[in-house]
Design a protein around this motif. Structure first.
Motif, PDB file in Angstrom:
ATOM      1  N   SER A  20      49.305 -27.757 -29.139  1.00 19.27           N
ATOM      2  CA  SER A  20      48.494 -28.641 -28.297  1.00 19.27           C
ATOM      3  C   SER A  20      47.629 -27.795 -27.377  1.00 19.27           C
ATOM      4  O   SER A  20      48.113 -26.920 -26.690  1.00 19.27           O
ATOM      5  CB  SER A  20      49.386 -29.560 -27.483  1.00 19.27           C
ATOM      6  N   ASN A  21      46.364 -28.053 -27.390  1.00 24.31           N
ATOM      7  CA  ASN A  21      45.433 -27.291 -26.558  1.00 24.31           C
ATOM      8  C   ASN A  21      45.208 -28.067 -25.272  1.00 24.31           C
ATOM      9  O   ASN A  21      44.649 -29.139 -25.276  1.00 24.31           O
ATOM     10  CB  ASN A  21      44.115 -27.091 -27.311  1.00 24.31           C
ATOM     11  N   MET A  22      45.656 -27.506 -24.153  1.00 22.82           N
ATOM     12  CA  MET A  22      45.553 -28.206 -22.889  1.00 22.82           C
ATOM     13  C   MET A  22      44.191 -27.991 -22.231  1.00 22.82           C
ATOM     14  O   MET A  22      43.888 -28.627 -21.245  1.00 22.82           O
ATOM     15  CB  MET A  22      46.654 -27.729 -21.934  1.00 22.82           C
ATOM     16  N   CYS A  23      43.360 -27.122 -22.761  1.00 24.43           N
ATOM     17  CA  CYS A  23      42.076 -26.819 -22.119  1.00 24.43           C
ATOM     18  C   CYS A  23      41.019 -27.873 -22.423  1.00 24.43           C
ATOM     19  O   CYS A  23      40.139 -28.110 -21.630  1.00 24.43           O
ATOM     20  CB  CYS A  23      41.584 -25.450 -22.563  1.00 24.43           C
ATOM     21  N   GLY A  24      41.057 -28.495 -23.566  1.00 27.16           N
ATOM     22  CA  GLY A  24      40.046 -29.477 -23.924  1.00 27.16           C
ATOM     23  C   GLY A  24      40.643 -30.591 -24.755  1.00 27.16           C
ATOM     24  O   GLY A  24      41.708 -30.445 -25.348  1.00 27.16           O
ATOM     25  N   LEU A  25      39.952 -31.696 -24.793  1.00 31.06           N
ATOM     26  CA  LEU A  25      40.460 -32.824 -25.557  1.00 31.06           C
ATOM     27  C   LEU A  25      40.073 -32.757 -27.032  1.00 31.06           C
ATOM     28  O   LEU A  25      40.807 -33.225 -27.880  1.00 31.06           O
ATOM     29  CB  LEU A  25      39.935 -34.130 -24.954  1.00 31.06           C
ATOM     30  N   LEU A  26      38.907 -32.176 -27.335  1.00 31.13           N
ATOM     31  CA  LEU A  26      38.420 -32.166 -28.709  1.00 31.13           C
ATOM     32  C   LEU A  26      38.352 -30.746 -29.258  1.00 31.13           C
ATOM     33  O   LEU A  26      37.855 -29.843 -28.601  1.00 31.13           O
ATOM     34  CB  LEU A  26      37.031 -32.797 -28.775  1.00 31.13           C
ATOM     35  N   ARG A  27      38.842 -30.585 -30.480  1.00 32.13           N
ATOM     36  CA  ARG A  27      38.690 -29.310 -31.168  1.00 32.13           C
ATOM     37  C   ARG A  27      37.342 -29.291 -31.858  1.00 32.13           C
ATOM     38  O   ARG A  27      36.628 -30.285 -31.887  1.00 32.13           O
ATOM     39  CB  ARG A  27      39.798 -29.150 -32.211  1.00 32.13           C
ATOM     40  N   SER A  28      36.986 -28.172 -32.443  1.00 26.87           N
ATOM     41  CA  SER A  28      35.675 -28.061 -33.098  1.00 26.87           C
ATOM     42  C   SER A  28      35.568 -29.003 -34.300  1.00 26.87           C
ATOM     43  O   SER A  28      34.496 -29.565 -34.560  1.00 26.87           O
ATOM     44  CB  SER A  28      35.420 -26.619 -33.524  1.00 26.87           C
ATOM     45  N   MET A  29      36.669 -29.227 -35.022  1.00 27.44           N
ATOM     46  CA  MET A  29      36.640 -30.153 -36.159  1.00 27.44           C
ATOM     47  C   MET A  29      36.436 -31.588 -35.680  1.00 27.44           C
ATOM     48  O   MET A  29      35.772 -32.380 -36.352  1.00 27.44           O
ATOM     49  CB  MET A  29      37.929 -30.044 -36.976  1.00 27.44           C
ATOM     50  N   ASP A  30      37.001 -31.927 -34.520  1.00 27.45           N
ATOM     51  CA  ASP A  30      36.803 -33.261 -33.957  1.00 27.45           C
ATOM     52  C   ASP A  30      35.349 -33.462 -33.575  1.00 27.45           C
ATOM     53  O   ASP A  30      34.759 -34.525 -33.826  1.00 27.45           O
ATOM     54  CB  ASP A  30      37.689 -33.462 -32.720  1.00 27.45           C
ATOM     55  N   LYS A  31      34.764 -32.444 -32.979  1.00 24.62           N
ATOM     56  CA  LYS A  31      33.355 -32.530 -32.596  1.00 24.62           C
ATOM     57  C   LYS A  31      32.465 -32.642 -33.831  1.00 24.62           C
ATOM     58  O   LYS A  31      31.496 -33.412 -33.838  1.00 24.62           O
ATOM     59  CB  LYS A  31      32.957 -31.308 -31.774  1.00 24.62           C
ATOM     60  N   GLY A  39      42.567 -35.810 -42.706  1.00 29.12           N
ATOM     61  CA  GLY A  39      42.531 -34.592 -41.898  1.00 29.12           C
ATOM     62  C   GLY A  39      43.455 -34.678 -40.697  1.00 29.12           C
ATOM     63  O   GLY A  39      44.160 -33.715 -40.368  1.00 29.12           O
ATOM     64  N   CYS A  40      43.480 -35.827 -40.023  1.00 31.31           N
ATOM     65  CA  CYS A  40      44.398 -36.011 -38.886  1.00 31.31           C
ATOM     66  C   CYS A  40      45.848 -35.941 -39.330  1.00 31.31           C
ATOM     67  O   CYS A  40      46.691 -35.348 -38.662  1.00 31.31           O
ATOM     68  CB  CYS A  40      44.136 -37.350 -38.205  1.00 31.31           C
ATOM     69  N   TRP A  41      46.150 -36.551 -40.469  1.00 36.49           N
ATOM     70  CA  TRP A  41      47.510 -36.527 -40.983  1.00 36.49           C
ATOM     71  C   TRP A  41      47.928 -35.095 -41.329  1.00 36.49           C
ATOM     72  O   TRP A  41      49.043 -34.675 -40.992  1.00 36.49           O
ATOM     73  CB  TRP A  41      47.613 -37.417 -42.219  1.00 36.49           C
ATOM     74  N   LEU A  42      47.052 -34.348 -41.965  1.00 37.95           N
ATOM     75  CA  LEU A  42      47.374 -32.959 -42.307  1.00 37.95           C
ATOM     76  C   LEU A  42      47.548 -32.097 -41.063  1.00 37.95           C
ATOM     77  O   LEU A  42      48.449 -31.254 -41.005  1.00 37.95           O
ATOM     78  CB  LEU A  42      46.295 -32.364 -43.211  1.00 37.95           C
ATOM     79  N   ARG A  43      46.725 -32.320 -40.049  1.00 42.69           N
ATOM     80  CA  ARG A  43      46.853 -31.559 -38.799  1.00 42.69           C
ATOM     81  C   ARG A  43      48.188 -31.852 -38.125  1.00 42.69           C
ATOM     82  O   ARG A  43      48.866 -30.944 -37.651  1.00 42.69           O
ATOM     83  CB  ARG A  43      45.685 -31.897 -37.867  1.00 42.69           C
ATOM     84  N   SER A  44      48.591 -33.123 -38.086  1.00 42.44           N
ATOM     85  CA  SER A  44      49.878 -33.449 -37.470  1.00 42.44           C
ATOM     86  C   SER A  44      51.037 -32.883 -38.292  1.00 42.44           C
ATOM     87  O   SER A  44      52.042 -32.445 -37.732  1.00 42.44           O
ATOM     88  CB  SER A  44      50.035 -34.957 -37.289  1.00 42.44           C
ATOM     89  N   LEU A  64      51.302 -29.212 -37.388  1.00 37.37           N
ATOM     90  CA  LEU A  64      51.888 -29.042 -36.058  1.00 37.37           C
ATOM     91  C   LEU A  64      53.378 -29.321 -36.059  1.00 37.37           C
ATOM     92  O   LEU A  64      54.152 -28.623 -35.399  1.00 37.37           O
ATOM     93  CB  LEU A  64      51.182 -29.953 -35.052  1.00 37.37           C
ATOM     94  N   MET A  65      53.816 -30.335 -36.810  1.00 40.63           N
ATOM     95  CA  MET A  65      55.254 -30.619 -36.884  1.00 40.63           C
ATOM     96  C   MET A  65      56.003 -29.487 -37.565  1.00 40.63           C
ATOM     97  O   MET A  65      57.073 -29.082 -37.117  1.00 40.63           O
ATOM     98  CB  MET A  65      55.499 -31.933 -37.618  1.00 40.63           C
ATOM     99  N   ILE A  66      55.460 -28.967 -38.641  1.00 41.18           N
ATOM    100  CA  ILE A  66      56.114 -27.862 -39.340  1.00 41.18           C
ATOM    101  C   ILE A  66      56.173 -26.637 -38.443  1.00 41.18           C
ATOM    102  O   ILE A  66      57.195 -25.950 -38.373  1.00 41.18           O
ATOM    103  CB  ILE A  66      55.389 -27.557 -40.671  1.00 41.18           C
ATOM    104  N   ARG A  67      55.091 -26.358 -37.721  1.00 38.08           N
ATOM    105  CA  ARG A  67      55.070 -25.216 -36.818  1.00 38.08           C
ATOM    106  C   ARG A  67      56.124 -25.361 -35.709  1.00 38.08           C
ATOM    107  O   ARG A  67      56.795 -24.409 -35.352  1.00 38.08           O
ATOM    108  CB  ARG A  67      53.680 -25.060 -36.206  1.00 38.08           C
ATOM    109  N   CYS A  68      56.279 -26.558 -35.179  1.00 35.73           N
ATOM    110  CA  CYS A  68      57.259 -26.776 -34.113  1.00 35.73           C
ATOM    111  C   CYS A  68      58.690 -26.722 -34.638  1.00 35.73           C
ATOM    112  O   CYS A  68      59.586 -26.279 -33.941  1.00 35.73           O
ATOM    113  CB  CYS A  68      57.013 -28.110 -33.423  1.00 35.73           C
ATOM    114  N   VAL A  69      58.909 -27.180 -35.866  1.00 36.66           N
ATOM    115  CA  VAL A  69      60.258 -27.141 -36.431  1.00 36.66           C
ATOM    116  C   VAL A  69      60.659 -25.709 -36.757  1.00 36.66           C
ATOM    117  O   VAL A  69      61.803 -25.306 -36.541  1.00 36.66           O
ATOM    118  CB  VAL A  69      60.344 -28.038 -37.687  1.00 36.66           C
TER     119      VAL A  69
END
Length: 108
Positions: free
Chosen positions: A20-31, A76-81, A84-89
């Protein structure tokens, strides 16, 4: 030391805790996705009515483009989540434990 523990958490995960990036709300892919949706909106409201509607050609194209772009965004959102879940586990973040106040309260 609490500060040292928090520093190890931020160094362990490069873009924050579990990605989770706390510096900004949108990543470059979101933009980029927002730019694509803005271009699609301009096409649907300006270009298509001016050039295609008078000829009654390809009336389905704006709806098709909207559906395809939104479907790609959802996948894309599903793959990103998932990433992130795999990375946290695989390597769970460290949590800061409160020091002091370890004594148990007496029952009255």
């Amino acid at each position: 030391n609490k500060v040292a523990e928090v520093d190890t958490v931020t160094s362990k995960f490069p873009d924050g805790i579990c990605g989770s990036n706390m510096c900004g709300l949108l990543r470059s892919m979101d933009k980029a996705g927002l730019v694509v949706l803005c271009c699609l909106f301009a096409y649907m409201e300006i270009i298509h009515p001016l050039f295609m509607r008078p000829k009654n050609a390809m009336e389905f194209l704006p709806l098709l483009a909207t559906s395809v772009i939104c479907a790609i965004g959802l996948v894309g959102c599903w793959l990103r989540s998932l990433v992130l879940m795999i990375r946290c586990v695989q390597s769970p973040p460290l949590f800061v434990k409160e020091e002091g106040n370890t004594s148990k309260k007496k029952k009255e």
